[in-house]
Scaffold this motif. Structure first.
Motif: not given
Ligand code: SAH
Length: 344
Positions: A127-138
């Protein structure tokens, strides 16, 4: 279960009002999310509201599972999603900033012969949020905050998956990550890499986004391309070039072509001449990538000298070309390799 990271600030506001909470809570939640926090660790939200949220939303959609540090400063991450699927990403640190390579799907169904991501086929879209979460986590991992205090400054959609095969989620991701009160990463600093899903290149050109389009060409003619990339059976190189020209006309952004050098397959003199001919007369750039050898595949990479020779042959024909720095060759650098080493 739903994830808050899929929501824009407006959507969180609507959700919060529907929970009979005060509107200002939405911004607090949004800020917490953009700092990479899990719901249970939100510090300025009451226990009651956290419980209401946790009844509907995942605590956090993604966690860093492993990280491998390369001698050149590159960090390769494996992430675990809430359904236990593993995806991966790479952080490259440059003088001008930090670029994160993100995955858009779990696996891939494109079947390119040289790529490790496609070995087990496609499991599902992110999902869009799962792609975003990669950036947020790093970003959080590096001590970054939001806006100009972010630590991730550029994003490339070149991890596992075919971005244009997960079109709506990818476009939504770009809108989420570029939102001013999120990480505010300009679409101009985001590259989408595609094996060439032509109809969606046209669609992307109409989005009004200034993203950099990168096309994985890897062969200068359809006959050769079909032997390494099954997508070549659906779209011809001439259709791809036409779409790339359209993208340039619409967005003003120079299209980049990726060309993985595979010894004895696509690095001949004839290939260089044909390739130069293809991109003649419109502003493009070619990125040569010495093949990252994948254990499960028996294709061979080129030497540094062979790559330089191929580059010189293109330059002689007036092509703008660079050899992509081979990064992280001491860790599982190529797409899909790290995940495979974990799931196998
Ligand atoms: N599916 C998208 C993006 C993912 S891969 C695409 O096809 O563009 C990012 C880039 O790495 C693509 O150009 C892809 O073809 C290339 N790539 C995949 N495996 C590789 C390998 N083993 N060595 C070098 N490049 C590879």
């Amino acid at each position: 279960m739903k994830i808050l990271q899929d929501y824009t600030l407006d959507e969180i506001q609507q959700m919060i009002l529907s929970l009979n909470e005060q509107k200002f809570r939405a911004k607090q939640i949004y800020d917490n999310i953009n700092l990479g926090k899990s719901i249970s660790s939100f510090s300025n939200i009451s226990k009651e509201l956290k419980e209401k949220l946790l009844a509907e939303f995942e605590d956090i959609p993604l966690k860093i599972y492993t990280e491998q540090h390369s001698h050149d400063g590159t960090i390769k991450f494996a992430y675990e999603l809430s359904d236990k699927n593993i995806i991966e990403g790479v952080l490259m640190q440059y003088k001008y900033g930090n670029t994160l390579c993100v995955s858009t799907q779990v696996g891939c169904r494109m079947g390119c012969k040289f790529c490790a991501s496609t070995l087990h086929g496609l499991t599902r879209n992110l999902t869009a949020g799962e792609i975003l979460s990669q950036v947020l986590a790093v970003n959080a991992r590096l001590g970054g905050k939001t806006g100009k205090h972010r630590k991730v400054t550029n994003v490339v959609l070149m991890g596992m998956g075919e971005p244009l095969d997960n079109y709506d989620n990818v476009v939504k991701f770009i809108r989420l990550v570029s939102a001013p009160e999120s990480l505010n990463i300009s679409p101009r600093n985001i590259s989408i890499s595609t094996c060439g899903l032509v109809p969606n290149i046209y669609k992307l050109a109409e989005e009004g986004l200034q993203v950099i389009l990168t096309i994985s060409l890897h062969a200068p003619n359809d006959t050769l391309r079909k032997t390494i990339m099954p997508i070549a059976n659906s779209y011809s190189i001439s259709e791809i070039i036409k779409a790339a020209r359209y993208y340039f006309e619409k967005t003003g952004r120079r299209v980049v072509f990726e060309y993985a050098l595979i010894d004895g397959v696509n690095n001949t003199k004839e290939c260089a001449a044909e390739l130069a001919n293809l991109v003649k007369g419109f502003p493009t750039h070619i990125n040569l990538i010495p093949l990252n050898e994948v254990t499960e595949r028996d294709l061979k990479t080129v030497t540094h000298k062979q790559a330089e020779n191929f580059k010189a042959m293109l330059e002689q024909r007036g092509v703008s070309v660079t050899i992509r720095r081979t990064m992280a060759d001491d860790i599982d650098g190529a797409c899909g390799q790290l995940r495979n080493s974990i799931i196998n």
